[in-house]
Write a protein that holds these residues in place. Structure first.
Motif, PDB file in Angstrom:
ATOM      1  N   ILE A  43       2.231  42.313  20.413  1.00 37.88           N
ATOM      2  CA  ILE A  43       1.734  42.623  21.760  1.00 37.88           C
ATOM      3  C   ILE A  43       0.918  43.922  21.731  1.00 37.88           C
ATOM      4  N   ASP A  45      -0.953  44.920  19.478  1.00 40.53           N
ATOM      5  CA  ASP A  45      -2.285  44.610  18.942  1.00 40.53           C
ATOM      6  C   ASP A  45      -3.228  44.240  20.081  1.00 40.53           C
ATOM      7  N   TRP A  46      -2.748  43.429  21.005  1.00 42.35           N
ATOM      8  CA  TRP A  46      -3.572  43.058  22.147  1.00 42.35           C
ATOM      9  C   TRP A  46      -3.795  44.271  23.053  1.00 42.35           C
ATOM     10  N   TYR A  50      -7.357  45.990  24.194  1.00 42.31           N
ATOM     11  CA  TYR A  50      -7.694  45.981  25.612  1.00 42.31           C
ATOM     12  C   TYR A  50      -7.972  47.403  26.105  1.00 42.31           C
ATOM     13  N   ASP A  70      -2.556  45.169  11.446  1.00 42.37           N
ATOM     14  CA  ASP A  70      -2.241  43.746  11.652  1.00 42.37           C
ATOM     15  C   ASP A  70      -1.838  43.088  10.341  1.00 42.37           C
ATOM     16  N   LYS A 127      -9.019  33.328  15.500  1.00 42.60           N
ATOM     17  CA  LYS A 127      -8.121  33.769  16.584  1.00 42.60           C
ATOM     18  C   LYS A 127      -7.003  32.746  16.808  1.00 42.60           C
ATOM     19  N   MET A 131      -2.908  33.366  16.467  1.00 45.63           N
ATOM     20  CA  MET A 131      -1.932  33.024  17.503  1.00 45.63           C
ATOM     21  C   MET A 131      -0.839  32.109  16.949  1.00 45.63           C
TER      22      MET A 131
END
Length: 187
Positions: A43, A45-46, A50, A70, A127, A131
């Motif tokens: 999380i 990483d996002w 952002y 990552d 991507k 995921m």
């Protein structure tokens, strides 16, 4: 260098030894706690990406450290699941995922030196692989099949997603290689 996104990225790197120690603790919920730490790192990483865009705090250091963080935490998780399951059915896709990461990192570095980094920028397939890989690792790390008596089949789903991630990984590797092929063959 000390922007909020970079601090969050460094936190992700610092979580790696915590993740490993917690995962190997001798208590009932150690693997679930380790999976939670991995989830939290995923999380972040996002969140760091952002915030870097939202706060306009993108930096060359962050651009370098984020993919390294990552890869380090994912490689750690892959090693942990190969240890835990000690099965060829986990080890083979884990090796494929690790090998792809090393190959793509080297390819991107080389293409960047050629001034053609844009040809191997992150794609939708890459991507989607990430995921699927993250969800697979959370499921496999947690070793959870039931939650409060309710079957959730995390491990079964984890196996399927790990193989799906491995297929996407190979597919994205082909896509990136084809994009760089002209430059690769002319060297």
């Amino acid at each position: 260098m000390w922007t909020i996104p970079n601090i969050i990225t460094m936190l992700r790197v610092l979580l790696i030894p915590v993740f490993v120690v917690v995962y190997f603790l001798d208590w009932k919920w150690a693997h679930q706690a380790g999976a939670f730490i991995f989830w939290f790192a995923a999380i972040t990483d996002w969140v760091d990406g952002y915030l870097a865009r939202k706060l306009q705090q993108t930096t060359p250091f962050g651009a370098f450290l984020d993919p390294v963080a990552d890869k380090l935490i994912v490689a750690t998780a892959l090693l942990l699941i190969t240890h835990t399951y000690a099965s060829v059915w986990i080890t083979v896709p884990a090796i494929l995922l690790l090998a792809r990461e090393v190959y793509i990192s080297a390819l991107r570095e080389w293409m960047g030196q050629q001034g053609k980094h844009e040809l191997v920028k992150v794609s939708f397939t890459g991507k989607a692989k990430t995921m699927a890989q993250m969800l697979a690792l959370i499921g496999l790390l947690s070793e959870t099949e039931y939650f409060m008596g309710i079957p959730i089949y995390w491990v079964t789903l984890g196996y399927g997603l790990l193989y799906f991630a491995a297929v996407l990984s190979l597919w994205s590797m082909v896509i990136y290689t084809l994009a760089a092929w002209k430059d690769l063959k002319n060297t």
